[in-house]
Design a protein around this motif. Structure first.
Motif, PDB file in Angstrom:
ATOM      1  N   PHE A  94     -16.903 -21.409 -52.744  1.00 50.94           N
ATOM      2  CA  PHE A  94     -15.896 -22.458 -52.596  1.00 50.94           C
ATOM      3  C   PHE A  94     -14.502 -21.884 -52.804  1.00 50.94           C
ATOM      4  CE2 PHE A  94     -19.758 -24.744 -53.220  1.00 50.94           C
ATOM      5  CZ  PHE A  94     -19.607 -25.901 -52.480  1.00 50.94           C
ATOM      6  N   LYS A  95     -13.537 -22.491 -52.115  1.00 46.74           N
ATOM      7  CA  LYS A  95     -12.177 -21.960 -52.118  1.00 46.74           C
ATOM      8  C   LYS A  95     -11.504 -22.159 -53.471  1.00 46.74           C
ATOM      9  CE  LYS A  95      -7.982 -22.021 -49.283  1.00 46.74           C
ATOM     10  NZ  LYS A  95      -7.316 -22.615 -48.081  1.00 46.74           N
ATOM     11  N   LYS A  96     -11.873 -23.232 -54.180  1.00 50.39           N
ATOM     12  CA  LYS A  96     -11.228 -23.500 -55.465  1.00 50.39           C
ATOM     13  C   LYS A  96     -12.234 -24.085 -56.447  1.00 50.39           C
ATOM     14  CE  LYS A  96      -9.453 -27.809 -53.450  1.00 50.39           C
ATOM     15  NZ  LYS A  96      -8.252 -28.563 -53.078  1.00 50.39           N
ATOM     16  N   LYS A  97     -11.832 -24.190 -57.702  1.00 51.61           N
ATOM     17  CA  LYS A  97     -12.691 -24.753 -58.737  1.00 51.61           C
ATOM     18  C   LYS A  97     -12.902 -26.243 -58.483  1.00 51.61           C
ATOM     19  CE  LYS A  97     -12.598 -20.919 -61.302  1.00 51.61           C
ATOM     20  NZ  LYS A  97     -13.798 -20.101 -61.555  1.00 51.61           N
ATOM     21  N   PHE A  98     -14.003 -26.765 -59.007  1.00 51.26           N
ATOM     22  CA  PHE A  98     -14.273 -28.195 -58.904  1.00 51.26           C
ATOM     23  C   PHE A  98     -13.459 -28.976 -59.938  1.00 51.26           C
ATOM     24  CE2 PHE A  98     -17.969 -26.234 -56.957  1.00 51.26           C
ATOM     25  CZ  PHE A  98     -18.209 -27.049 -55.864  1.00 51.26           C
TER      26      PHE A  98
END
Length: 535
Positions: A94-98
């Motif tokens: 994933f491109k960024k944290k959740f």
């Protein structure tokens, strides 16, 4: 001796080479076992997950099938990802944290399959929380099409944040799920609070409502997502609330057609110039006919009503194409009848004539009803009525036939507004034999006397065969076959089903079905077939 040995070796190679051709092995049991998830990182139901990578490990080699469409992540993360296949494992980066303190569910559907036979992994779902606990709320239920009562497959069911400006054509749901083949849905691990529960058909899978061609269903009141949530039942209906527009115009020498972007239920035309023109309504089109003399441009005011009862007004200029040559090429003038030629007709009949142009002259003296070639009755002695546009004639009357009913239309007995006529026609219909048909009677129970109903008999394709606006009802001349019986609660007594409007919070009018399909037999009568209205 050496030469003989070499020749023998070459011959052996040719013979045994032919015998050693590659063939597909036969036998062996087909692999029908789905791949099994043996490990995931993070493990399902992990708490305080802070990563941006998901790894799945299976017990056999797998392939990925359209994962971008099939992987459902709730709540909607707005977090792009890439994926990589490594034999027996799948990695999502994933491109960024959740988002913090949120429970996420990754439902893979049938996006991951075994390599050999493409068996999809079953119930493949990963749940994790970026906080210290998992959300335990759950919303579940069923979706059905209100007109057919059939379950809807792969429709989107969403939980939306409550807002005065909620626009499902532009806003995606916060949590969502899709229905299975039985119309069931389940949205799990959601925050326990209030939501709007709305379902859309979502044909293009963009998670946004397209009113033009997607069914919608909703609950008027907000719901509370709780761990002990009740089951919700939602009826889906197509409700095209897109504004009525003139899509295009088609000018010709003989006629001018105004084409709208959707179906027109009613049309009123006011001529704002001294000239008037005959016209007809055909589904989503108004066609005006060029009858001289008139000015080059005729101004009209159009008030058209769509299927939701919404009126739209247009000011339109009608301008025909200039004529070239001495003779005008007219569109054909035609007539269709119901029942169709050679279809049975009862002695107590309703007969419908439909014309492609408005009719200027109908010779009721020469058009004749013939019973068994003996008894002749002119149309002027039989009740008949034109529609508003003078292109549909309804004839209701009685014949005295024992075998055949005929309608005779001499040439010149019907003349259109353009002056063309029909060739001589003889429409033949065998007399309907009552023993070839069944009957059905019954009533509607538990209904308030002020409530209006529409009782309908529909075939297995939901085509309406018989209609009654009163109860008890009685349906005669039913061809042998299987049918459904349904009742529409006609709230506004307009004698048609209304689809409701999501934008106004109006639910579609209720349609109730008799639970079981009925077999109607020839020369047989079913009595006391009643539908009860729930209290």
């Amino acid at each position: 001796m050496i030469i003989r040995t070499i020749l023998f070796a070459i011959l052996s190679l040719i013979i045994f080479g032919r015998c050693a051709q590659t063939v597909t092995p036969t036998g062996g049991k087909k692999d029908s076992i789905a791949p099994v998830l043996i490990q995931s990182i993070p493990v399902s139901k992990t708490l305080n997950f802070k990563g941006d990578r998901i790894e799945l490990f299976f017990d056999e080699y797998v392939v990925i099938d359209n994962i971008n469409q099939k992987l459902v992540i709730t709540p909607e993360a707005d977090n792009p990802y890439s994926y990589k296949l490594n034999g027996e494992s799948v990695v999502l980066n994933f491109k960024k944290k959740f988002k913090d303190s949120t429970t996420y569910t990754l439902n893979f559907g049938d996006a991951i399959k075994d390599f050999a036979e493409k068996n999809p992994a079953k119930n493949l779902k990963i749940v994790f929380s970026t906080g210290a606990s998992l959300d335990s709320g759950r919303v579940y239920g069923t979706l059905r099409d209100v007109k057919t009562s059939k379950p809807l497959f792969d429709a989107l069911v969403g939980l939306y944040n409550i807002s005065d400006t909620l626009n499902i054509a532009k806003q995606k749901p916060y949590y969502f799920s899709r229905t299975d083949s039985s119309g069931r849905f389940s949205i799990e691990n959601v925050q326990i609070r209030k939501y709007r529960l709305i379902a859309i058909e979502d044909k293009n899978r963009n998670m946004l409502y397209n009113a033009k061609d997607e069914r919608v269903g909703f609950l008027n009141d907000s719901i509370s997502a709780a761990s002990d949530s009740v089951s919700y039942s939602i009826n889906m209906a197509l409700s095209d609330v897109t504004p009525m527009k003139i899509q295009r115009t088609i000018p010709k020498v003989n006629n001018y057609t105004v084409v709208f972007n959707k179906g027109v239920e009613k049309a009123n035309v006011s001529f704002t110039t001294p000239d008037t023109l005959p016209y007809i309504l055909e589904n989503s089109q108004l066609k005006f006919f060029n009858l001289q003399p008139h000015s080059d441009t005729v101004q009209v005011k159009l008030v058209v009503t769509d299927s939701l009862g919404t009126d739209s007004t247009f000011n339109q200029k009608i301008s025909f194409m200039p004529q070239r040559g001495k003779e005008r090429q007219r569109d054909p003038f035609s007539m269709t009848v119901r029942p169709e030629q050679n279809k049975p007709l009862s002695n107590n009949f309703s007969y419908f004539l439909q014309f492609s142009k408005p009719v200027a002259l109908l010779d009721t003296n020469s058009i004749t009803l013939i019973s068994d070639s003996l008894t002749r009755k002119p149309l002027k002695e039989i009740p008949h009525e034109w529609n508003k546009f003078h292109n549909q004639l309804t004839i209701s009357g009685k014949a005295t036939s024992k075998d055949t009913i005929k309608w005779e239309f001499p040439k010149g007995s019907i003349i259109s507004v353009e002056g063309d006529t029909l060739v001589k026609m003889l429409m033949k219909h065998p007399l309907l034999n009552e023993e070839d048909y069944g009957k059905l009677t019954g009533t509607v129970l538990n209904i308030d006397s002020s409530m209006h109903v529409i009782v309908e008999l529909v075939d297995e394709q939901f085509k309406v065969l018989k209609t009654s606006y009163t109860y008890p009802y009685k349906f005669e001349y039913i061809p042998e076959g299987r049918y459904y019986l349904r009742v529409t609660l006609d709230r506004n007594n307009n004698k048609r089903w209304d689809s409701g409007r999501f934008d106004e919070g109006k639910q579609p009018e209720t349609i109730l079905y008799l639970p079981d399909k009925m077999l109607i037999k020839s020369n047989f009568e079913l009595n006391d077939i009643n539908i009860s209205v729930p209290k």
